[in-house]
Design an enzyme around this catalytic site. Structure first.
Site, PDB file in Angstrom:
ATOM      1  N   CYS A 108      -3.259   4.083  10.196  1.00 43.87           N
ATOM      2  CA  CYS A 108      -3.459   5.453  10.695  1.00 43.87           C
ATOM      3  C   CYS A 108      -4.843   5.510  11.345  1.00 43.87           C
ATOM      4  O   CYS A 108      -5.623   6.428  11.129  1.00 43.87           O
ATOM      5  CB  CYS A 108      -3.305   6.490   9.590  1.00 43.87           C
ATOM      6  SG  CYS A 108      -4.383   6.277   8.162  1.00 43.87           S
ATOM      7  N   CYS A 167       0.863  -1.178   0.000  1.00 45.39           N
ATOM      8  CA  CYS A 167       0.000   0.000   0.000  1.00 45.39           C
ATOM      9  C   CYS A 167       0.903   1.233   0.000  1.00 45.39           C
ATOM     10  O   CYS A 167       0.774   2.125   0.839  1.00 45.39           O
ATOM     11  CB  CYS A 167      -0.959  -0.014   1.180  1.00 45.39           C
ATOM     12  SG  CYS A 167      -1.859  -1.579   1.372  1.00 45.39           S
ATOM     13  N   ALA A 168       1.839   1.236  -0.950  1.00 49.16           N
ATOM     14  CA  ALA A 168       2.991   2.137  -0.910  1.00 49.16           C
ATOM     15  C   ALA A 168       2.699   3.569  -1.326  1.00 49.16           C
ATOM     16  O   ALA A 168       3.397   4.494  -0.902  1.00 49.16           O
ATOM     17  CB  ALA A 168       4.101   1.572  -1.801  1.00 49.16           C
ATOM     18  N   ALA A 169       1.719   3.786  -2.202  1.00 45.06           N
ATOM     19  CA  ALA A 169       1.467   5.142  -2.712  1.00 45.06           C
ATOM     20  C   ALA A 169       1.033   6.071  -1.572  1.00 45.06           C
ATOM     21  O   ALA A 169       0.316   5.634  -0.671  1.00 45.06           O
ATOM     22  CB  ALA A 169       0.390   5.086  -3.787  1.00 45.06           C
ATOM     23  N   PRO A 170       1.517   7.320  -1.595  1.00 44.82           N
ATOM     24  CA  PRO A 170       2.310   8.000  -2.622  1.00 44.82           C
ATOM     25  C   PRO A 170       3.835   7.882  -2.484  1.00 44.82           C
ATOM     26  O   PRO A 170       4.569   8.600  -3.142  1.00 44.82           O
ATOM     27  CB  PRO A 170       1.880   9.457  -2.461  1.00 44.82           C
ATOM     28  CG  PRO A 170       1.626   9.592  -0.990  1.00 44.82           C
ATOM     29  CD  PRO A 170       1.053   8.269  -0.550  1.00 44.82           C
ATOM     30  N   GLY A 171       4.310   7.027  -1.588  1.00 42.77           N
ATOM     31  CA  GLY A 171       5.737   6.728  -1.569  1.00 42.77           C
ATOM     32  C   GLY A 171       6.547   7.300  -0.429  1.00 42.77           C
ATOM     33  O   GLY A 171       7.780   7.233  -0.467  1.00 42.77           O
ATOM     34  N   GLY A 172       5.897   7.839   0.589  1.00 44.49           N
ATOM     35  CA  GLY A 172       6.651   8.439   1.691  1.00 44.49           C
ATOM     36  C   GLY A 172       7.553   7.451   2.403  1.00 44.49           C
ATOM     37  O   GLY A 172       8.724   7.747   2.682  1.00 44.49           O
ATOM     38  N   LYS A 173       7.042   6.261   2.696  1.00 39.05           N
ATOM     39  CA  LYS A 173       7.844   5.277   3.416  1.00 39.05           C
ATOM     40  C   LYS A 173       8.934   4.691   2.521  1.00 39.05           C
ATOM     41  O   LYS A 173      10.063   4.466   2.970  1.00 39.05           O
ATOM     42  CB  LYS A 173       6.939   4.187   3.986  1.00 39.05           C
ATOM     43  CG  LYS A 173       6.000   4.693   5.075  1.00 39.05           C
ATOM     44  CD  LYS A 173       5.094   3.596   5.593  1.00 39.05           C
ATOM     45  CE  LYS A 173       4.184   4.125   6.703  1.00 39.05           C
ATOM     46  NZ  LYS A 173       3.206   5.126   6.198  1.00 39.05           N
ATOM     47  N   ASP A 205       1.355  -0.906   5.421  1.00 42.08           N
ATOM     48  CA  ASP A 205       0.579   0.262   5.838  1.00 42.08           C
ATOM     49  C   ASP A 205      -0.864  -0.032   5.432  1.00 42.08           C
ATOM     50  O   ASP A 205      -1.318   0.372   4.367  1.00 42.08           O
ATOM     51  CB  ASP A 205       1.123   1.508   5.146  1.00 42.08           C
ATOM     52  CG  ASP A 205       0.552   2.788   5.716  1.00 42.08           C
ATOM     53  OD1 ASP A 205      -0.342   2.705   6.578  1.00 42.08           O
ATOM     54  OD2 ASP A 205       0.974   3.876   5.283  1.00 42.08           O
TER      55      ASP A 205
END
Length: 266
Positions: free
Chosen positions: A207, A86-92, A154
Site C-alpha cells: 500500500c 502478513c494476513a492480519a486483520p484478514g481482509g484478503k 501483502d
C-alpha cells in the site's frame, strides 16, 4: 488531504452486489458499484457499520477498493494451497474464502493479537474455516511443511498510499525507514520464494506509492532470480510500470496500492 471514501466488500455467499445495494437503498442509504472490482461498493457518505444491512450477519465488510484488487489475480484450482502473508486483520483471506474453496489457506502474520481478528472476521462472515490454518510466525524465517501453489504477499511497507486514512504517517515516518523496509521486503521475498512450487505464482502487494518499494524492488528481484517471470497485469485500472501496476489514491477511488504477479519457472 481529502477524507477518503468508505469502501465495502459484499459477501457474495449471502447476496450479489446488486441485491445488497437494493437493501442499502431500502435502508435510506446510497452506494455505488466499482467498475473493475465486482464485490466493491463505495458509500455516498460514511456511516457506522452497525447501520449497514446485515453487517453483523456477515453480508458485508469494510475493505478499501484497491485492496480488493488482489482477488482479480487468483484463480485457484481444486487442491491448491494458498499462503496469505502478513494476513492480519484478514481482509484478503476472507475474500479468498468468499470466492474460492482452496484445499488449504494458511494465514500467516507475526502479530498474534492482530491474528485474532482474522478468526473473528471469518466467523462474522460465516466462512468455512476447516481448511484454514492461522499461523503466528516471522515471514523472514518461516518454512512451509510442503511447497505452496500461490503466495499472496501483502508486504510491510511505508504505507504512503494510505496517508489519508492514517495522517500520522507523515509525522512518524522517517526517510531512513524506507531503506530498512526495502531490506525487510527483500528478506521476505527471498524466504518465501523458496516455499513456492515450480509453476506457482507469487502476488506482491504494497500500500505504497514509492518506486523503491514497488517497481524498483521487483526489478532487483527479477535481476537476481532467473527462475522468476512476470505475469503482465492486463487491466483498466492503475498505471503500468516496468514491472507491475501502480494505483494512486483519488477522491472517489481506492487507496494507493501496487501489484506485481510473478510465476516460478522450472
Amino acid at each position: 488531504n481529502l477524507r477518503p471514501p468508505m469502501w465495502l466488500r459484499v459477501n457474495r455467499n449471502h447476496h450479489s452486489r446488486d441485491a445488497w445495494l437494493a437493501l442499502l437503498a431500502e435502508s435510506g442509504m446510497e452506494g455505488f458499484s466499482h467498475p473493475d472490482y465486482p464485490d466493491a461498493v463505495r458509500m455516498a457518505s460514511a456511516v457506522p457499520v452497525s447501520a449497514l444491512p446485515g453487517f453483523d450477519e456477515g453480508w458485508v465488510t469494510v475493505q478499501d477498493a484497491s485492496a480488493q484488487g488482489c482477488i482479480s489475480f487468483l484463480e485457484p484450482q481444486n487442491g491448491e494451497r494458498i499462503l496469505d502473508l502478513c494476513a492480519a486483520p484478514g481482509g484478503k483471506a476472507a475474500h479468498i474464502l468468499e470466492r474460492f474453496n482452496p484445499k488449504k489457506l494458511i494465514a500467516l502474520d507475526h502479530d498474534a493479537k492482530r491474528l485474532l481478528r482474522v478468526s473473528e472476521n471469518l466467523e462474522r462472515l460465516v466462512l468455512d474455516q476447516h481448511n484454514v490454518e492461522i499461523v503466528t510466525a516471522d515471514a523472514t524465517t518461516w518454512q512451509a511443511k510442503e511447497a505452496v501453489d500461490c503466495i499472496v504477499l501483502d508486504a510491510p511497507c511505508s504505507a504512503t498510499g494510505v496517508i489519508r486514512r492514517h495522517p500520522d504517517i507523515r509525522l512518524l515516518r522517517q526517510s531512513t525507514d524506507i531503506a530498512q523496509t526495502v531490506a525487510l521486503q527483500q528478506q521476505i521475498l527471498q524466504q518465501m520464494w523458496q516455499q513456492l512450487k515450480v509453476g506457482g505464482t507469487l502476488l506482491y502487494i504494497t500500500c505504497s506509492i514509492l518506486k523503491a518499494e514497488n517497481e524498483q524492488q521487483m526489478a532487483a528481484f527479477f535481476a537476481e532470480h532467473a527462475d522468476a517471470e512476470e505475469i503482465k497485469i492486463e487491466a483498466n485500472w492503475g498505471i503500468e510500470q516496468t514491472y507491475g501496476r501502480q494505483l494512486l489514491p483519488t477522491a472517489q477511488s481506492g487507496d494507493g496500492f501496487y501489484y506485481c504477479q510473478i510465476k516460478k519457472l522450472g
